[in-house]
Design an enzyme around this catalytic site. Structure first.
Site, PDB file in Angstrom:
ATOM      1  N   CYS A  31      -3.616   7.202   5.310  1.00 52.41           N
ATOM      2  CA  CYS A  31      -3.545   6.826   3.893  1.00 52.41           C
ATOM      3  C   CYS A  31      -4.852   7.107   3.176  1.00 52.41           C
ATOM      4  O   CYS A  31      -4.879   7.197   1.947  1.00 52.41           O
ATOM      5  CB  CYS A  31      -3.174   5.355   3.755  1.00 52.41           C
ATOM      6  SG  CYS A  31      -4.231   4.235   4.693  1.00 52.41           S
TER       7      CYS A  31
ATOM      8  N   GLU B 147       0.889  -1.169   0.000  1.00 51.91           N
ATOM      9  CA  GLU B 147       0.000   0.000   0.000  1.00 51.91           C
ATOM     10  C   GLU B 147       0.918   1.206   0.000  1.00 51.91           C
ATOM     11  O   GLU B 147       1.666   1.427   0.957  1.00 51.91           O
ATOM     12  CB  GLU B 147      -0.890  -0.010   1.239  1.00 51.91           C
ATOM     13  CG  GLU B 147      -1.882   1.123   1.291  1.00 51.91           C
ATOM     14  CD  GLU B 147      -2.487   1.284   2.668  1.00 51.91           C
ATOM     15  OE1 GLU B 147      -2.502   2.428   3.160  1.00 51.91           O
ATOM     16  OE2 GLU B 147      -2.924   0.278   3.243  1.00 51.91           O
TER      17      GLU B 147
END
Length: 506
Positions: free
Chosen positions: A284, A247
């Site tokens: 994020c 990620e």
């Protein structure tokens, strides 16, 4: 003499303790081999034993929550409330994966009995199930010292799959990592398994050695695009390439339609302020670009956003390098032609919220890159076609959000046109909400097209995360006594399975 890893107070910069030495190549080799040696024990434990392990780990980190959360707060400056909440989430997701194991569907058991009349040729006896992929490397995230760290979702899903784990601790929270690892290893022994089902190593070189080790079969990573891409390339360049589930970074666009701005500009602005400043923008899933209509309603929204975000207290970012990266990215955007700053704060040791705005016609590639920190860029569009064109340039992203009007649900509405573009770029579409909350559930998708993640078909949050660390194996015409219990005809473990095309519950 080898330098040791420093634990640093994120608020003051004071060195608190010296936790461990960075692992050299020999140490990483020894750790990985020790971890790999526990794979048979994890396999033999089966579903009941691994479920017991996960619940034991959940109990152990909960029992040790005071020293763990105190260390995490010192090392990250996230605040006691946030850290305690994160530990509760971490304990919960461990228990959730125990439920995934006991459900049994993750094994995807499929049996096709022999059929001499099958077309185009007689069919043998075929029995398929998922098996653990092997030892897994996990890279801790800077912004989640618990939930995406030593005992976080990558570790929980890998152990549930039956894979030993070696964690590369994040340099920003070494003491938290060691305290958590001690709890995990204690729990493993209490559950009747070797402590080495989980081990922690420190140091940048240790991370590279971990990815390169021939016994490593997969890697889970949460971090920067640059760091993640370098490790991804390393994983692909090995003599035996391995999956690297990274990620890496996300702009998480948020769209406000003209109808939504007209109906509730102030309410949307208040929610957006809370979302982009949460954790000083170090999520994020922070919405980095917000597309708003040009004109009076967009101006109302901008003014309300400034009013809501201005009182947010400046704070310390997770690490000096993150603060420096944010300051550089912010300066580059502030100095871009056509950019206005309705809300500005002077970057320093403490960082406050920043709101920038520019017309959609001035949008360049720079604004499609993540800027990790408490910044949102308002992009003012004049027409729906201009909005759609701007969204079509967006890179892969973890989330995309649409705020629509109360009567705006038709197939050719602004919301529908935006959604048609964004679903091709995002792993999660949020409607009339905000993306910074990621529920740990069966239906969650936390992963999108590159560069938000390296495998858009997988998730790092939610129960489907277990599939990253499994591989399918089919047994053909295997004698019954040599079949694993999961594939035997009598179904002794009472697991759900598909038999000759029909799904069967136990």
């Amino acid at each position: 003499m080898t330098a040791r890893v420093s634990s640093v107070d994120a608020r003051t910069g004071a060195v608190l303790e010296l936790e461990a030495a960075p692992a050299d190549t020999g140490r990483v080799d020894a750790v990985v081999r020790a971890a790999a040696s526990t794979a048979p024990a994890l396999s033999a434990a089966g579903i009941p034993g691994r479920a017991r392990l996960l619940r034991a780990i959940s109990d152990a980190i909960t029992q040790d929550q005071e020293p763990i959360t105190a260390a995490a707060d010192r090392e990250t400056a996230l605040g006691p409330a946030r850290v305690h909440s994160e530990l509760a989430r971490t304990a919960y997701q461990l228990r959730l994966f125990a439920e995934v194991l006991e459900d049994g569907a993750f094994l995807d058991i499929t049996i096709d009995h022999p059929d001499p009349d099958a077309i185009p040729a007689p069919r043998p006896d075929l029995r398929r199930m998922m098996l653990p992929i092997g030892p897994v490397g996990v890279f801790s995230a800077s912004n989640f010292p618990l939930a995406f760290s030593v005992a976080g979702g990558d570790t929980a899903s890998a152990l549930a799959a039956g894979c030993p784990v070696v964690v590369k601790a994040h340099s920003g929270h070494p003491q938290t990592s060691e305290l958590t690892a001690a709890a995990v290893r204690r729990a493993a022994v209490a559950a009747g398994l070797p402590a080495e089902v989980l081990t922690v190593v420190h140091g940048r070189q240790a991370g590279r050695d971990l990815v390169n080790h021939p016994l490593m079969k997969a890697v889970g990573f949460t971090g920067s695009l640059a760091g993640g891409r370098a490790l991804y390339d390393l994983a692909c360049a090995r003599p035996e390439p391995i999956p690297f589930y990274g990620e890496l970074g996300s702009i998480n666009p948020l769209v406000v339609t003209p109808a939504a701005a007209a109906q509730r500009a102030e309410r949307i602005a208040a929610g957006l302020a809370g979302s982009f400043t949460m954790g000083l923008g170090q999520f994020c899933t922070k919405p980095g670009l917000a597309f708003i209509p040009a004109g009076p309603d967009g101006q109302r929204l901008t003014a309300a956003l400034v009013e809501a975000a201005a009182p947010v207290t400046a704070g310390a970012m997770l690490t000096p390098s993150i603060r420096e990266g944010y300051a550089a990215g912010l300066a580059e955007r502030v100095n871009h032609p056509g950019v206005r700053a309705p809300l500005a704060s002077v970057p320093g040791e403490l960082v406050g919220p920043h709101v920038l705005s520019l017309p959609a016609a001035e949008l360049t590639d720079l604004f499609y890159e993540e800027c990790f920190g408490p910044l949102v860029v308002l992009v003012e569009y004049s027409t729906v076609d201009e909005l759609v064109a701007a969204l079509a340039r967006a890179p892969g992203t973890l989330t995309a959000t649409i705020h629509s009007g109360t009567d705006e649900d038709g197939p050719v509405s602004v919301a529908a046109r935006a959604a048609a573009v964004l679903r091709e770029r995002a792993g999660r579409l949020v409607w009339n909400g905000y993306p910074t909350g990621v529920a740990v559930t069966w239906a969650m998708q936390h992963g999108g097209p590159y560069p938000s993640s390296t495998f858009a078909s997988h998730t790092s949050v939610g129960t489907a995360a277990i599939h990253r660390f499994l591989r399918p194996v089919t047994y053909q015409d295997t004698p019954p006594g040599l079949l694993p219990p999961e594939l035997r005809e009598e179904n002794p473990l009472r697991l759900p399975r598909r038999v000759d095309g029909a799904y069967q519950l136990p």
